[in-house]
Scaffold this motif. Structure first.
Motif: not given
Length: 429
Positions: A194-217
């Motif tokens: 999930s790369s975003d050109d405007q922000s330069g950000n993406s969703i990392s798996v290793a640092n917990g961002e992906y899991e944060e999404i699943l936990s919220a779901a």
């Protein structure tokens, strides 16, 4: 989706939300149910025995619920803007019904496509049926303005909105974008999506961002997700699947790079519309089979309950390697020859690697542990579709075995809490 080069960085704009369709005069969503009859406040008669017995055996909480809510996040604020619009049009071939809600948040770029009026920012849709692939027919329910699709907030907001407004008995979350392995990882993303050109950000798996999404779901649904899918490259690996197993029942993803066309939403979702009673395994198989029909590389369906049971088998295998005087010499030759995937030679096919460990090792303990682990993986991988060629030895799940450099962020991933595989990674590099 094809992998992406290093992302440019810029300041992300704050998202705004403007509702533009499907709303009542008060600004809320119009109810799809008929108005309730007026209450007769003057009646205080107790209910009859027949009235008391009505509805007995039914679960009022599920009455009127759709069978499925499918949440698809089209992160197209990058060079995939045009394919994102194409896939939204594909979903309209199926269209939502009373039994199936197909929900989309699509985030567009400013420079890759002028289709559909060349609007920018992000919008949310309840996908409506339409056979025209040249324009979006569905009414946008919300116009969010600029959002950062490389942030967890964007995903969590979309999930909460979906569950609040379109409750169902089962939920599926599909993340659509670029995916990358460890070797090609952007500096700020590592193994991610999930790369975003405007922000330069993406969703990392290793640092917990992906899991944060699943936990919220899980919090939003008060339950596990029935299915999580990744319409992206290089996402069918043990590490991501093991994290997903804490929050979902079935995982669908590709070990290899996908073509830019990605999943066949028009046919797979039509299958669901025609058979809304599908369970998560059947839905995963529909996506995998329909993807296979396009001639694309690989897609596999994983039983995450079985995957969680793999921990002891992986530990047994890891211990058989770590107990040797030279673990590196027992692993690296077979790892180098194992099936790897375009763009990331450190993601090896798990079962192909184990088969080579069995056939090439003289150590009975390692061979036995390899065979036992392979048998467990056979139970976990419910379906594995490949189209031969360079992915002919793909069996459904990859695992990180670094034979060409090493990324220290691997040890940040919470998968290290479940098994000793990280110790093997350290011992062989």
């Amino acid at each position: 989706m094809k992998t992406l080069s290093l992302l440019s960085l810029c300041v992300a704009c704050s998202p705004t939300s403007v509702k533009i369709g499907g709303l009542d005069d008060a600004g809320g969503f119009e109810s799809a149910t008929a108005d309730a009859p007026p209450i007769d406040e003057g009646s205080s008669d107790p209910p009859t025995e027949e009235e008391e017995g009505e509805g007995e055996g039914e679960d009022p909480a599920n009455e009127g619920l759709a069978q499925w809510t499918i949440m698809v996040y089209l992160a197209g604020d990058n060079n995939l803007e045009d394919p994102a619009l194409v896939d939204l049009n594909e979903m309209e071939i199926a269209g939502s019904t009373d039994e199936v809600n197909i929900l989309v948040e699509i985030d567009r770029s400013e420079g890759y496509s002028s289709a559909d009026g060349n609007w920018t920012g992000a919008r949310r849709y309840l996908v409506e049926q339409d056979d025209n692939m040249d324009s979006i027919y569905s009414t946008a329910l919300e116009d969010l303005g600029e959002v950062d699709s490389g942030s967890t907030d964007a995903y969590v907001d979309f999930i909460n909105w979906s569950v609040d407004n379109f409750p169902a008995e089962q939920y599926a979350l599909i993340i659509w974008n670029h995916g990358w392995g460890w070797t090609l990882a952007p500096i700020n993303g590592r193994k991610g999506i999930s790369s975003d050109d405007q922000s330069g950000n993406s969703i990392s798996v290793a640092n917990g961002e992906y899991e944060e999404i699943l936990s919220a779901a899980a919090d939003a649904t008060d339950n596990r997700l029935s299915m999580v899918g990744m319409d992206a490259c290089l996402m069918a690996n043990w590490e991501i699947a093991r994290l997903t197993a804490e929050y979902a029942d079935v995982y669908v993803a590709s070990q290899a790079t996908e073509s830019i066309a990605g999943w066949a939403f028009h046919t797979a979702l039509t299958d669901l519309i025609e058979s809304p009673e599908m369970d998560a395994v059947e839905l995963g198989n529909a996506f995998a089979e329909r993807f296979h029909e396009t001639g694309d590389s690989t897609l596999s369906v994983v039983d995450l309950a079985e995957l969680a049971e793999l921990d002891s088998a992986i530990d047994n295998f890891a211990n058989s390697i770590l107990s040797k005087e030279n673990p590196r010499s027992n692993v690296r030759p077979q790892a180098r020859r194992a099936q790897n995937f375009d763009g990331d030679p450190n993601d090896k096919d798990f079962r192909d690697f184990l088969a080579r460990m069995v056939s090439e090792t003289d150590d009975t303990e390692i061979a036995d542990a390899s065979e036992a682990l392979d048998a467990e993986l056979d139970e976990a991988i419910l379906a594995n579709f490949t189209n031969g060629g360079w992915v002919r030895d793909a069996t459904g799940l990859s695992i990180y075995i670094p034979t060409n450099g090493f990324d220290g962020a691997y040890h940040d991933g919470r998968w290290n809490e479940f098994t000793r595989w990280g110790d093997v990674v350290d011992a062989i590099r």
